[in-house]
Scaffold this motif. Structure first.
Motif, PDB file in Angstrom:
ATOM      1  N   ALA A   1      44.395 -60.435 -21.879  1.00  0.00           N
ATOM      2  CA  ALA A   1      43.394 -59.469 -21.381  1.00  0.00           C
ATOM      3  C   ALA A   1      42.125 -59.524 -22.235  1.00  0.00           C
ATOM      4  CB  ALA A   1      43.962 -58.050 -21.398  1.00  0.00           C
TER       5      ALA A   1
ATOM      6  N   ASP B   1      39.877 -61.977 -24.106  1.00  0.00           N
ATOM      7  CA  ASP B   1      39.695 -63.426 -24.158  1.00  0.00           C
ATOM      8  C   ASP B   1      38.229 -63.737 -24.464  1.00  0.00           C
ATOM      9  OD1 ASP B   1      39.413 -66.156 -23.681  1.00  0.00           O
ATOM     10  OD2 ASP B   1      40.970 -66.141 -22.145  1.00  0.00           O
TER      11      ASP B   1
ATOM     12  N   MET C   1      30.195 -64.246 -18.427  1.00  0.00           N
ATOM     13  CA  MET C   1      29.177 -63.238 -18.763  1.00  0.00           C
ATOM     14  C   MET C   1      27.789 -63.760 -18.372  1.00  0.00           C
ATOM     15  SD  MET C   1      30.917 -60.787 -20.054  1.00  0.00           S
ATOM     16  CE  MET C   1      29.590 -59.684 -20.464  1.00  0.00           C
TER      17      MET C   1
ATOM     18  N   ASP D   1      32.356 -65.545 -27.022  1.00  0.00           N
ATOM     19  CA  ASP D   1      31.523 -64.356 -27.118  1.00  0.00           C
ATOM     20  C   ASP D   1      32.320 -63.306 -27.897  1.00  0.00           C
ATOM     21  OD1 ASP D   1      30.086 -62.044 -26.673  1.00  0.00           O
ATOM     22  OD2 ASP D   1      30.493 -61.944 -24.523  1.00  0.00           O
TER      23      ASP D   1
ATOM     24  N   ILE E   1      32.760 -55.611 -18.428  1.00  0.00           N
ATOM     25  CA  ILE E   1      34.073 -55.976 -18.983  1.00  0.00           C
ATOM     26  C   ILE E   1      34.804 -56.791 -17.922  1.00  0.00           C
ATOM     27  CG2 ILE E   1      36.215 -55.156 -20.017  1.00  0.00           C
ATOM     28  CD1 ILE E   1      34.682 -52.642 -20.884  1.00  0.00           C
TER      29      ILE E   1
ATOM     30  N   PRO F   1      39.660 -61.629 -17.432  1.00  0.00           N
ATOM     31  CA  PRO F   1      39.671 -63.092 -17.600  1.00  0.00           C
ATOM     32  C   PRO F   1      40.553 -63.805 -16.568  1.00  0.00           C
ATOM     33  CG  PRO F   1      40.165 -61.971 -19.676  1.00  0.00           C
ATOM     34  CD  PRO F   1      40.245 -60.943 -18.598  1.00  0.00           C
TER      35      PRO F   1
END
Ligand code: AMP
Ligand code: MG
Length: 353
Positions: free
Chosen positions: A115, A117, A124, A172, A261, A264
């Motif tokens: 969750a 990652d 993004m 990131d 948010i 992933p």
């Protein structure tokens, strides 16, 4: 959205100071010389560092230096940062901070079943969050980018401090870097013999010892519903309080809201029925990583995770229907004008039966 950041400062920092200072008696008021505070703009947010003690001024200066050092090292928004260089070259020798933070990110990745990652960065960018050129990517684009999202493919060699990323992967640390920074500021407070201190980095707050009068810090938990009061107030010491939520950064397109948010597994903003997740822990880095991860996981998985790791952190969840759930370890420290459910670990429930 910029004003939201200022609201966060008001809530996270001013509340902690203002509410608390109301309770301080005149005799216990520290000398002006023993108090130092500074607002710093870094990591795309406004940060406030507060310290009490003989060396408060020096400690706040050192904290500012550290914040800027870490911003220059960790931010993808800085072209010359170590992380940007790694994303370009796909491999490199890294500083101890980057190695620590990538190692911790990988641990949270494994523990949360992916969750959290840090390889979400290409997504993004596709959604336009880093450059604020927001757009809804084509389904095909997301499918293609998802092929590069998998933190298990990061090769970290902690011994010789080097990292290799797969071709097309980019990382990131935006979901964890502020928590790491506040942990580092606690180390600075310790080394300068600060009596009491607090740092507010956007939505993150971390407290050091108690307030100068010996009472606990009061930290306001932001209410995601604009215009409403706090979700509640936590009374704590020596802990980090980190909130994640889709309301913090988002854009709207054709009447639909898209936030920052990312799940992933799907490549889309996580929609799990949660409005916000607040993690409370002595470990600021963990609190930051987990607040993002638990938001992606949703209530059931988040509480199951807490059940298995209850010694490490506590959590406050707010669902989209307004339901608030607080875990047992902070039930006594949390007050709210709203109703909230308290949940205990399975072990504790069994013990009480
Ligand atoms: P936070 O405000 O701590 O929840 O962090 C959100 C930031 O973390 C985003 O702006 C991204 O930079 C990054 N991020 C988004 N989704 C994830 C994810 N699933 N795992 C790790 N980092 C993420
Ligand atoms: Mg986070």
């Amino acid at each position: 959205m910029k004003s939201r950041k200022w609201i966060q400062i008001l809530l996270a920092c001013m509340l902690a100071l203002t509410l608390c200072s109301c309770n301080r008696t005149k005799e216990q008021q520290p000398d002006a010389a023993d108090f130092a505070q500074k607002d710093i703009y870094a990591m795309d947010t406004v940060m406030t560092v507060t310290a009490y003690g003989e060396r408060a001024e020096e400690a706040v200066k050192a904290a500012e230096k550290e914040i800027n050092r870490l911003d220059n090292l960790l931010s993808t928004g800085k072209k010359d940062s170590e992380i940007s260089a790694l994303n370009d070259a796909k491999k490199g020798a890294l500083s101890k901070d980057c190695v620590n933070l990538i190692a911790k990110s990988l641990k949270i990745f494994h523990d949360t079943d992916g969750a959290f990652d840090i390889t979400v960065y290409p997504l993004m960018e596709a959604w336009g969050f880093p450059a604020k050129n927001y757009q809804v990517p084509e389904k095909k684009t997301i499918e293609n980018l998802l092929k590069n999202v998998d933190a298990s493919k990061i090769h970290l060699n902690e011994k010789n401090a080097s990292v290799t990323l797969p071709k097309n992967a980019e990382i990131d640390l935006g979901g964890i870097a502020k928590g790491y920074t506040s942990d580092k500021i606690m180390e600075i407070f310790r080394s300068y013999g600060v009596e009491a201190g607090m740092v507010s980095l956007g939505g993150n707050v971390q407290t050091y010892r108690t307030k100068p009068d010996g009472s606990l810090w009061k930290v306001g938990i932001e209410n995601p519903d604009q215009g409403k009061d706090y979700l509640g107030i936590l009374t704590i010491r020596d802990q980090a309080v980190v909130t994640s939520g889709g309301y913090e950064r988002y854009f709207e397109k054709d009447g639909k809201r898209y936030h920052h948010i990312i799940d992933p597994k799907t490549g889309y903003p996580a929609e799990t029925g949660l409005k916000s997740v607040t993690v409370v822990s002595e470990d600021g880095t963990l609190a930051d990583g987990l607040s993002t991860a638990l938001f992606v996981m949703g209530k059931a998985k988040a509480l199951d995770y807490w059940n298995r790791h209850s010694g490490e952190f506590d959590v406050i969840l707010e669902e989209t229907d307004g339901t608030i759930t607080v875990t047992g370890g902070i039930a006594e420290s949390f007050t709210s004008e709203y109703d909230f459910d308290v949940i205990e670990t399975e072990r504790k429930i069994a013990e009480n039966e």
